[in-house]
Design a protein around this motif. Sequence first.
Motif, PDB file in Angstrom:
ATOM      1  N   ALA A 196      -8.044  10.283  23.108  1.00  0.00           N
ATOM      2  CA  ALA A 196      -9.238   9.502  22.785  1.00  0.00           C
ATOM      3  C   ALA A 196      -9.400   9.457  21.272  1.00  0.00           C
ATOM      4  O   ALA A 196      -8.807  10.262  20.541  1.00  0.00           O
ATOM      5  N   ALA A 197     -10.192   8.522  20.807  1.00  0.00           N
ATOM      6  CA  ALA A 197     -10.488   8.435  19.378  1.00  0.00           C
ATOM      7  C   ALA A 197     -10.949   9.802  18.880  1.00  0.00           C
ATOM      8  O   ALA A 197     -11.715  10.492  19.554  1.00  0.00           O
ATOM      9  N   GLY A 198     -10.447  10.185  17.731  1.00  0.00           N
ATOM     10  CA  GLY A 198     -10.781  11.483  17.146  1.00  0.00           C
ATOM     11  C   GLY A 198      -9.740  12.554  17.392  1.00  0.00           C
ATOM     12  O   GLY A 198      -9.752  13.595  16.739  1.00  0.00           O
ATOM     13  N   ASP A 199      -8.827  12.307  18.335  1.00  0.00           N
ATOM     14  CA  ASP A 199      -7.786  13.293  18.605  1.00  0.00           C
ATOM     15  C   ASP A 199      -6.750  13.294  17.477  1.00  0.00           C
ATOM     16  O   ASP A 199      -6.419  12.245  16.921  1.00  0.00           O
ATOM     17  N   VAL A 200      -6.261  14.482  17.162  1.00  0.00           N
ATOM     18  CA  VAL A 200      -5.247  14.672  16.124  1.00  0.00           C
ATOM     19  C   VAL A 200      -4.051  15.358  16.768  1.00  0.00           C
ATOM     20  O   VAL A 200      -4.185  16.436  17.346  1.00  0.00           O
ATOM     21  N   VAL A 201      -2.889  14.720  16.668  1.00  0.00           N
ATOM     22  CA  VAL A 201      -1.654  15.228  17.264  1.00  0.00           C
ATOM     23  C   VAL A 201      -0.682  15.545  16.135  1.00  0.00           C
ATOM     24  O   VAL A 201      -0.333  14.671  15.343  1.00  0.00           O
ATOM     25  N   ILE A 202      -0.250  16.811  16.075  1.00  0.00           N
ATOM     26  CA  ILE A 202       0.726  17.246  15.071  1.00  0.00           C
ATOM     27  C   ILE A 202       2.084  17.349  15.761  1.00  0.00           C
ATOM     28  O   ILE A 202       2.228  18.082  16.740  1.00  0.00           O
ATOM     29  N   GLY A 237      -6.386  -3.706  22.720  1.00  0.00           N
ATOM     30  CA  GLY A 237      -7.406  -3.764  23.764  1.00  0.00           C
ATOM     31  C   GLY A 237      -8.672  -3.109  23.273  1.00  0.00           C
ATOM     32  O   GLY A 237      -9.063  -3.273  22.112  1.00  0.00           O
ATOM     33  N   SER A 238      -9.263  -2.322  24.140  1.00  0.00           N
ATOM     34  CA  SER A 238     -10.531  -1.677  23.784  1.00  0.00           C
ATOM     35  C   SER A 238     -10.356  -0.206  23.403  1.00  0.00           C
ATOM     36  O   SER A 238     -11.338   0.473  23.118  1.00  0.00           O
ATOM     37  N   GLY A 239      -9.132   0.275  23.368  1.00  0.00           N
ATOM     38  CA  GLY A 239      -8.877   1.689  23.060  1.00  0.00           C
ATOM     39  C   GLY A 239      -8.807   1.954  21.571  1.00  0.00           C
ATOM     40  O   GLY A 239      -9.019   1.061  20.742  1.00  0.00           O
ATOM     41  N   PRO A 240      -8.487   3.193  21.223  1.00  0.00           N
ATOM     42  CA  PRO A 240      -8.411   3.570  19.815  1.00  0.00           C
ATOM     43  C   PRO A 240      -7.166   3.027  19.129  1.00  0.00           C
ATOM     44  O   PRO A 240      -6.155   2.739  19.767  1.00  0.00           O
ATOM     45  N   ALA A 241      -7.250   2.874  17.821  1.00  0.00           N
ATOM     46  CA  ALA A 241      -6.093   2.538  16.999  1.00  0.00           C
ATOM     47  C   ALA A 241      -5.208   3.783  16.893  1.00  0.00           C
ATOM     48  O   ALA A 241      -5.612   4.878  17.294  1.00  0.00           O
ATOM     49  N   LEU A 242      -4.029   3.615  16.344  1.00  0.00           N
ATOM     50  CA  LEU A 242      -3.110   4.728  16.096  1.00  0.00           C
ATOM     51  C   LEU A 242      -2.849   4.808  14.602  1.00  0.00           C
ATOM     52  O   LEU A 242      -2.426   3.827  13.982  1.00  0.00           O
ATOM     53  N   LEU A 287     -11.044   8.562  11.838  1.00  0.00           N
ATOM     54  CA  LEU A 287     -10.829   9.281  13.095  1.00  0.00           C
ATOM     55  C   LEU A 287     -11.825   8.917  14.190  1.00  0.00           C
ATOM     56  O   LEU A 287     -11.526   9.113  15.357  1.00  0.00           O
ATOM     57  N   ASP A 288     -12.974   8.372  13.839  1.00  0.00           N
ATOM     58  CA  ASP A 288     -13.938   8.026  14.883  1.00  0.00           C
ATOM     59  C   ASP A 288     -13.463   6.865  15.742  1.00  0.00           C
ATOM     60  O   ASP A 288     -13.953   6.661  16.848  1.00  0.00           O
ATOM     61  N   SER A 289     -12.459   6.105  15.272  1.00  0.00           N
ATOM     62  CA  SER A 289     -11.973   4.959  16.048  1.00  0.00           C
ATOM     63  C   SER A 289     -10.458   4.982  16.246  1.00  0.00           C
ATOM     64  O   SER A 289      -9.873   3.978  16.624  1.00  0.00           O
ATOM     65  N   ALA A 290      -9.828   6.133  15.992  1.00  0.00           N
ATOM     66  CA  ALA A 290      -8.363   6.179  16.066  1.00  0.00           C
ATOM     67  C   ALA A 290      -7.868   7.540  16.527  1.00  0.00           C
ATOM     68  O   ALA A 290      -8.571   8.537  16.466  1.00  0.00           O
ATOM     69  N   VAL A 291      -6.623   7.539  16.964  1.00  0.00           N
ATOM     70  CA  VAL A 291      -5.870   8.760  17.232  1.00  0.00           C
ATOM     71  C   VAL A 291      -4.936   8.937  16.039  1.00  0.00           C
ATOM     72  O   VAL A 291      -4.274   7.990  15.615  1.00  0.00           O
ATOM     73  N   VAL A 333      -7.732  18.530   8.753  1.00  0.00           N
ATOM     74  CA  VAL A 333      -8.403  18.122   9.999  1.00  0.00           C
ATOM     75  C   VAL A 333      -7.942  19.028  11.127  1.00  0.00           C
ATOM     76  O   VAL A 333      -6.788  19.456  11.162  1.00  0.00           O
ATOM     77  N   GLN A 334      -8.837  19.307  12.054  1.00  0.00           N
ATOM     78  CA  GLN A 334      -8.539  20.197  13.175  1.00  0.00           C
ATOM     79  C   GLN A 334      -7.653  19.472  14.189  1.00  0.00           C
ATOM     80  O   GLN A 334      -8.053  18.445  14.732  1.00  0.00           O
ATOM     81  N   PRO A 335      -6.450  19.978  14.437  1.00  0.00           N
ATOM     82  CA  PRO A 335      -5.598  19.323  15.432  1.00  0.00           C
ATOM     83  C   PRO A 335      -6.121  19.534  16.855  1.00  0.00           C
ATOM     84  O   PRO A 335      -6.714  20.568  17.160  1.00  0.00           O
ATOM     85  N   THR A 336      -5.921  18.529  17.682  1.00  0.00           N
ATOM     86  CA  THR A 336      -6.244  18.615  19.104  1.00  0.00           C
ATOM     87  C   THR A 336      -5.025  19.086  19.881  1.00  0.00           C
ATOM     88  O   THR A 336      -5.144  19.862  20.827  1.00  0.00           O
ATOM     89  N   TYR A 337      -3.852  18.612  19.457  1.00  0.00           N
ATOM     90  CA  TYR A 337      -2.596  18.950  20.127  1.00  0.00           C
ATOM     91  C   TYR A 337      -1.524  19.255  19.097  1.00  0.00           C
ATOM     92  O   TYR A 337      -1.451  18.622  18.045  1.00  0.00           O
ATOM     93  N   GLN A 338      -0.659  20.209  19.435  1.00  0.00           N
ATOM     94  CA  GLN A 338       0.566  20.487  18.694  1.00  0.00           C
ATOM     95  C   GLN A 338       1.702  20.161  19.653  1.00  0.00           C
ATOM     96  O   GLN A 338       1.735  20.672  20.777  1.00  0.00           O
ATOM     97  N   ILE A 339       2.608  19.311  19.219  1.00  0.00           N
ATOM     98  CA  ILE A 339       3.755  18.950  20.053  1.00  0.00           C
ATOM     99  C   ILE A 339       5.018  19.328  19.301  1.00  0.00           C
ATOM    100  O   ILE A 339       5.271  18.846  18.197  1.00  0.00           O
ATOM    101  N   GLU A 340       5.784  20.219  19.910  1.00  0.00           N
ATOM    102  CA  GLU A 340       7.042  20.659  19.320  1.00  0.00           C
ATOM    103  C   GLU A 340       8.186  20.081  20.131  1.00  0.00           C
ATOM    104  O   GLU A 340       8.221  20.207  21.360  1.00  0.00           O
ATOM    105  N   ILE A 341       9.105  19.422  19.443  1.00  0.00           N
ATOM    106  CA  ILE A 341      10.272  18.837  20.094  1.00  0.00           C
ATOM    107  C   ILE A 341      11.494  19.628  19.648  1.00  0.00           C
ATOM    108  O   ILE A 341      11.788  19.733  18.459  1.00  0.00           O
TER     109      ILE A 341
END
Length: 146
Positions: free
Chosen positions: A24-30, A71-76, A99-103, A117-125
């Motif tokens: 959702a908008a406001g999420d931060v993915v590292i 569409g109606s979702g958040p920007a990236l 961040l209020d309108s984007a991921v 900024v506080q991350p919501t998710y950490q993704i390690e590949i």
Amino acid sequence: MTKHVVKTAEDMRKVASDFARSLAAGDVVILSGPLGAGKTTFTQGLAEGLNVRGPITSPTFVISRVHPSLGSGPALIHVDAYRVNSLSEIDDLDLDSDLDSAVLVAEWGEGKIDALVQPTYQIEICRSDEDEVREILITQFNEGAK
């Protein structure tokens, strides 16, 4: 933590697209992982799942790209912090203002983006020794907040 094992770029994009539906908008993915692990490929899948305008390419030289929603979702907001050398350079991008309108998705963001900024998710590949199989580890922070 959630773990996925993928063997193709298409599998990587599918995992990311499915994951994007929970964002959702406001999420931060590292995103972290070695060169060539598939961070940009993962971001392409996120973009598909978020339904944003493409194409999604590595922003290594421009540092940051904004992909508006179709569409109606958040920007990236797609950031590549690989060439960023200081926190002031990250701060100059003013990422938290949108961040209020984007991921926000940040490749190489660990220790850089997450300092501002506080991350919501950490993704390690992770890559296998054969370089064919990728392991995707998704960690969610502040699980009670969602």
